[in-house]
Design an enzyme around this catalytic site. Structure first.
Site, short mmCIF file in Angstrom:
data_model
loop_
_atom_site.label_atom_id
_atom_site.label_comp_id
_atom_site.label_asym_id
_atom_site.label_seq_id
_atom_site.Cartn_x
_atom_site.Cartn_y
_atom_site.Cartn_z
CG ASP A 1 -4.14 2.83 10.80
OD1 ASP A 1 -5.35 3.45 11.13
OD2 ASP A 1 -4.20 2.14 9.88
NE ARG B 1 -2.67 0.95 3.45
CZ ARG B 1 -3.73 1.25 4.39
NH1 ARG B 1 -4.88 1.03 4.11
NH2 ARG B 1 -3.37 1.05 5.90
#
Length: 532
Positions: A451, A167
């Site tokens: 996150d 990603r």
């Protein structure tokens, strides 16, 4: 491509990162500069379009299914790319940063695939940008190892390792350590380009390919730009078009209205969509932050995948993917098992099982976990649903009717904003930013893996609740003055340690949560002030 240093390129980093000579070679630089030239102007135009669309939502113009792309949605004949080697069975995907030890743990996890995260779980200090690329380079070649400061050795022992899906950072991010013609490079292009340049051929020799997750996408035109970059990258290296596969995270409210169009733009490179639930909630709050009480969400813990608008989002995603022959991937199980808290762990695992069972029943082909100990549970649930089949793409969900109004009908009966919810947001936000400032992008807080996406929810809810003059169920009006008291209380309860960054973290979180003008992304001022 030449072996000379590109005169248009420059690096401005505080030091040379370990592995930089291997990763940032002259040919690799030429490669990413070429891709950056293709991307920069269009990326800037797309970011401007995002701002215009947000302004329209603020004026009361809700997103709808696009009339100009109705022909794409109505055409039953087109399909995404055939499932690529290593992506046929994705019943358990583990996610995590590309930090060295966590890379090894992910490869040993037993998951089907690993989302190697250069985005929300990665703090983009220069040594992390290069270190992530180096760790992926070595992982693909089977040479990665790690010895902890205590002398514990880590190495890959699994007979079969997960398929790697990288990603890169989203379109909004600049890489402010690398410049072309004096302008920062597009961070996602740097992440994608360095990984593809060094590893595409090595992956093909292993019988898989260069696979990616695309984050923060807000429109099919943004997907079109990625597709053009994929085509150019493959042509530059002489790799057949269609070798790349990309799964798009539907983690913005605007992208939810363009799911089939996004698949269409990427169709020769598409491997499906993912229900990125945390960023999706962040996007809803961000876009509807000033639309009044009707669009105010309650405490984060009350906004589950079972509430009506999230159910609609999930089911419409499965329908779109399976109609086009590609994978529909479920959301994150962020819980971290804690052997010292057996009762907490037991209750949390029951909730994870319930969540994964709902996803498998809805038709998802697999789902995410944040910790290796959750891999067996997720696999067990999807094994029961799939049996010997690698996926359930043949389950078309024709019973699901596309409904644009349902995506933004945000009412949750019985939901509330509580004092505890306010405190939790402030506590998690400060703790996460403190760890981020010390170089950690994925952080265990109160038995959950947090996150940047969850930190974004925390500060966005504080901003929205204050802006909307919300009163908590306990009777406290969410004002700047009261929030200041809660900040003091939460900050005073933190356990300090030598070298902590809590003072900086509080200042930054309070700034973005209480600013008159809402900053688009929490990490951008943090990156600008403390990292770049």
């Amino acid at each position: 491509m030449t072996d000379t240093t590109n005169p248009r390129f420059s690096k401005q980093a505080p030091s040379t990162a370990p592995g930089e000579d291997l990763i940032l070679t002259p040919k690799a630089i030429d490669f990413i500069v070429t891709l950056n030239d293709l991307a920069t102007e269009r990326r800037d135009e797309l970011l401007a379009a995002r701002r215009e669309r947000r302004a329209a939502i603020s004026r009361g113009e809700d997103p709808t299914f696009l009339p100009e792309t109705a022909h794409i949605r109505a055409d039953d004949t087109w399909r995404g790319a055939p499932l690529a080697p290593g992506l046929e069975d994705r019943r358990v995907e583990i996610t995590g940063p590309t930090e060295r030890k966590m890379t090894i743990n992910a490869l040993n996890s037993g998951a089907a695939t690993w989302l190697a995260d250069l985005e929300d779980a990665n703090q983009p200090a220069w040594e992390n940008v290069i270190g992530g690329q180096l760790n992926l380079y070595e992982a693909i070649r089977g040479t990665i190892s790690f010895t902890s400061p205590e002398g514990k050795e880590y190495k890959v022992t699994a007979e079969k390792t997960p398929t790697i899906i990288v990603r890169p950072r989203g379109w909004h991010y600049d890489e402010k350590h690398l410049f072309v013609d004096g302008k920062p490079m597009v961070a996602g292009v740097v992440d994608f380009g360095l990984y593809f340049f060094h590893n595409a051929r090595a992956l093909l020799r292993r019988g898989v390919g260069p696979y990616f997750y695309l984050p923060k996408t807000e429109s099919h035109l943004e997907a079109r730009l990625w597709n053009d970059i994929f085509v150019r990258a493959q042509d530059l290296l002489g790799i057949p078009r269609g070798t790349i596969r990309a799964t798009v995270l539907i983690e913005t409210i605007t992208a939810a209205f363009e799911m089939e169009e996004i698949l269409y733009e990427l169709r020769t490179h598409s491997s499906g969509l993912n229900a990125g639930r945390w960023d999706y909630l962040f996007s809803i709050i961000k876009n509807y932050r000033d639309r009044g009480p009707e669009f105010v969400l309650p405490d984060r813990a009350q906004v589950t995948m079972a509430v009506p608008f999230m159910r609609s989002y999930a089911l419409q995603l499965v329908r779109a993917c399976h109609r086009r022959g590609v994978s529909a991937m479920g959301g994150m199980a962020a819980f971290i098992p804690n052997r010292r808290k057996p009762e907490v762990t037991e209750n949390a695992l029951a909730k994870v099982r319930e969540d994964k069972t709902r996803e498998a029943g809805d038709g998802f082909d697999g789902s995410w976990v944040a910790h290796p100990d959750l891999v067996p549970l997720c696999r067990e649930v999807f094994d029961a649903a799939l049996g010997d089949r690698p996926n359930q793409i043949d389950r078309l969900r024709e019973d699901v009717v596309p409904d644009d109004k349902a995506l933004i009908s945000l009412e949750i009966p019985g939901s509330t904003v509580t004092d505890a919810g306010v405190r939790t947001n402030i506590d998690v936000g400060i703790r996460y930013i403190e760890a981020w400032l010390r170089g950690n992008g994925a952080v265990a807080i109160h038995d959950l893996m947090e996150d940047a996406a969850t930190a974004e929810i925390s500060r966005s809810q504080i901003w929205q609740w204050r802006n909307a003059c919300v009163t908590t169920v306990e009777g406290n009006e969410v004002t700047t003055e009261w929030l200041g008291e809660v900040f003091d209380e939460v900050f005073g309860s933190l356990e300090r340690f030598d070298g902590d960054r809590y003072d900086d973290a509080r200042e930054l979180f309070q700034q973005v949560a209480l600013a008159d003008e809402y900053p688009d992304f929490l990490t951008l001022p943090a990156y600008e002030r403390y990292v770049a």
